[in-house]
Motif scaffolding. Sequence first.
Motif, short mmCIF file in Angstrom:
data_model
loop_
_atom_site.label_atom_id
_atom_site.label_comp_id
_atom_site.label_asym_id
_atom_site.label_seq_id
_atom_site.Cartn_x
_atom_site.Cartn_y
_atom_site.Cartn_z
N TYR A 36 0.87 -1.18 0.00
CA TYR A 36 0.00 0.00 0.00
C TYR A 36 0.90 1.24 0.00
O TYR A 36 1.63 1.48 0.96
CB TYR A 36 -0.89 -0.06 1.25
CG TYR A 36 -2.00 0.97 1.39
CD1 TYR A 36 -1.93 2.24 0.81
CD2 TYR A 36 -3.14 0.68 2.14
CE1 TYR A 36 -2.97 3.16 0.97
CE2 TYR A 36 -4.18 1.60 2.29
CZ TYR A 36 -4.09 2.84 1.71
OH TYR A 36 -5.10 3.76 1.87
N ALA A 37 0.88 1.99 -1.10
CA ALA A 37 1.75 3.16 -1.25
C ALA A 37 1.02 4.45 -0.90
O ALA A 37 -0.17 4.60 -1.17
CB ALA A 37 2.25 3.25 -2.69
N ASN A 38 1.76 5.38 -0.29
CA ASN A 38 1.20 6.68 0.04
C ASN A 38 2.29 7.74 -0.18
O ASN A 38 3.47 7.44 -0.05
CB ASN A 38 0.71 6.70 1.48
CG ASN A 38 -0.59 7.47 1.62
OD1 ASN A 38 -0.80 8.44 0.90
ND2 ASN A 38 -1.44 7.04 2.53
N PHE A 39 1.88 8.97 -0.51
CA PHE A 39 2.91 9.97 -0.88
C PHE A 39 3.41 10.87 0.26
O PHE A 39 4.57 11.21 0.28
CB PHE A 39 2.43 10.81 -2.08
CG PHE A 39 1.21 11.66 -1.79
CD1 PHE A 39 -0.06 11.12 -1.89
CD2 PHE A 39 1.34 12.98 -1.41
CE1 PHE A 39 -1.19 11.89 -1.61
CE2 PHE A 39 0.23 13.76 -1.13
CZ PHE A 39 -1.04 13.21 -1.22
N ASP A 80 2.36 9.72 -9.42
CA ASP A 80 2.53 8.41 -10.09
C ASP A 80 1.56 7.38 -9.56
O ASP A 80 1.56 6.22 -9.98
CB ASP A 80 3.95 7.85 -9.84
CG ASP A 80 5.02 8.83 -10.19
OD1 ASP A 80 4.79 9.58 -11.16
OD2 ASP A 80 6.05 8.87 -9.50
N MET A 81 0.76 7.78 -8.57
CA MET A 81 -0.01 6.81 -7.79
C MET A 81 -0.96 5.98 -8.66
O MET A 81 -0.92 4.76 -8.63
CB MET A 81 -0.79 7.60 -6.73
CG MET A 81 -1.03 6.88 -5.46
SD MET A 81 0.39 6.04 -4.75
CE MET A 81 1.09 7.26 -3.67
N THR A 89 2.98 -1.67 -9.64
CA THR A 89 4.16 -1.32 -8.83
C THR A 89 3.79 -1.40 -7.35
O THR A 89 4.57 -1.83 -6.51
CB THR A 89 4.66 0.10 -9.18
OG1 THR A 89 4.80 0.18 -10.59
CG2 THR A 89 5.96 0.43 -8.49
N ALA A 90 2.58 -0.92 -7.03
CA ALA A 90 2.01 -1.13 -5.70
C ALA A 90 0.65 -1.79 -5.90
O ALA A 90 0.00 -1.56 -6.93
CB ALA A 90 1.84 0.20 -4.97
N ASP A 91 0.21 -2.59 -4.93
CA ASP A 91 -1.11 -3.21 -5.05
C ASP A 91 -2.21 -2.19 -4.76
O ASP A 91 -3.29 -2.22 -5.34
CB ASP A 91 -1.24 -4.38 -4.07
CG ASP A 91 -0.19 -5.45 -4.33
OD1 ASP A 91 0.14 -5.65 -5.52
OD2 ASP A 91 0.30 -6.07 -3.37
N ILE A 92 -1.91 -1.29 -3.81
CA ILE A 92 -2.89 -0.28 -3.40
C ILE A 92 -2.17 1.07 -3.35
O ILE A 92 -0.98 1.12 -3.02
CB ILE A 92 -3.46 -0.62 -1.99
CG1 ILE A 92 -4.11 -2.00 -2.00
CG2 ILE A 92 -4.46 0.44 -1.53
CD1 ILE A 92 -4.50 -2.52 -0.63
N GLY A 93 -2.87 2.15 -3.66
CA GLY A 93 -2.26 3.48 -3.59
C GLY A 93 -3.28 4.52 -3.17
O GLY A 93 -4.47 4.39 -3.47
N CYS A 94 -2.78 5.52 -2.45
CA CYS A 94 -3.64 6.63 -2.00
C CYS A 94 -3.27 7.86 -2.82
O CYS A 94 -2.11 8.27 -2.84
CB CYS A 94 -3.40 6.88 -0.51
SG CYS A 94 -4.22 8.34 0.12
#
Length: 340
Positions: A36-39, A80-81, A89-94
């Motif tokens: 899970y990606a976050n900026f 880039d989310m 690249t990520a399964d989940i992104g905010c």
Amino acid sequence: MRQKTGMAVLAVLMAVLVAQALVPAGASAEPMKLTYANFPPAPTFPCVQMERWKTEVEKRTNGAVAVQTFPGGTLLGAKDMMDGVIAGTADIGCLCMAYQPGRFIITNATSLPLGIPNALVGSKVLWDLFNKYKPESFAKVKVLTMFVSAPSNIMSRVPVRNAKDIEGLALRASGGAAVILKAWGANAVGMPMSATPEALQKGTVKGLFSSLEVMKDFKFAELCKYVTMTDTVIYPFAVVMNMDKWKALSPDVQKVLEALGPEQAGWTGEYMDGHVQESVEWSKKDQKVEFIELSAQEKAAWDKKLQFITDKWIEDAKGKGIPAEAIVEDIKASMAKYAK
Ligand code: DTR
């Protein structure tokens, strides 16, 4: 003897079967791992809601899912989310939709100056709007939740008390908020929140236009000793999941995540509104920040300068085949419903 061995084997078999039956539904030896990606940095509200979501999902799926979180742009950056999640690249992104106004036209209508009063109401309005229109811009992902920041105010290194003070002032904002700043005569400088601390430090901007919890979470109150209250516009966010990863989840897990969607929107809105209050108190008491209220006459003049924005948005969106008037009416109606 032979009979005894047979009984023992049977007993072991029974024990295995009973143990399997006791394993909670959806759980298996190896949990499904999701990134899970976050900026922005970990202590900020998009990441606080991410950690809450992780905890709830792991609990409610009885460990069938394990979520690994990446705050601070360590896996994907602010802009880039969406593409990063589509690519896997990520399964989940905010993502903050306001950073890409042309990409998320329908959901970004919530950042028109329509008077969304707080993050709780705004988050519910946004969730309903998304579910009613199911915009094409989200067709390649599974949307897990949506929420908004609290209404924006001007935080600055110099006082802004009237229309003259804001004229030409370099203030950071993005999307709908930048349009509003421009209408007031400011020099609106666009960048994601994650780039703002450096711009403020370097003096590229003299302040920013956002929800006030950032005064505390980013320590902006140490530099921005003035806040002008406008309570104008929110920024909408989405949490999206890679479609193949979504399809690979068991129906039980999918059910848990779907039920969490609207709940997480409300939780985040409530957390955000409460945290803004804490940040305001801290800024006043610990940081001696001056909070400026515009006079009634000044406020009326500022509001008047925003009147064209919604009309222009409707015209532009209609040109793209979007039912723009209906969208604005829907936002107003659900605002009235939830503000009660
Ligand atoms: N107001 C938006 C979104 C926003 C508000 N607080 C935070 C904290 C961290 C990242 C984004 C935001 C903005 O100014 O970008």
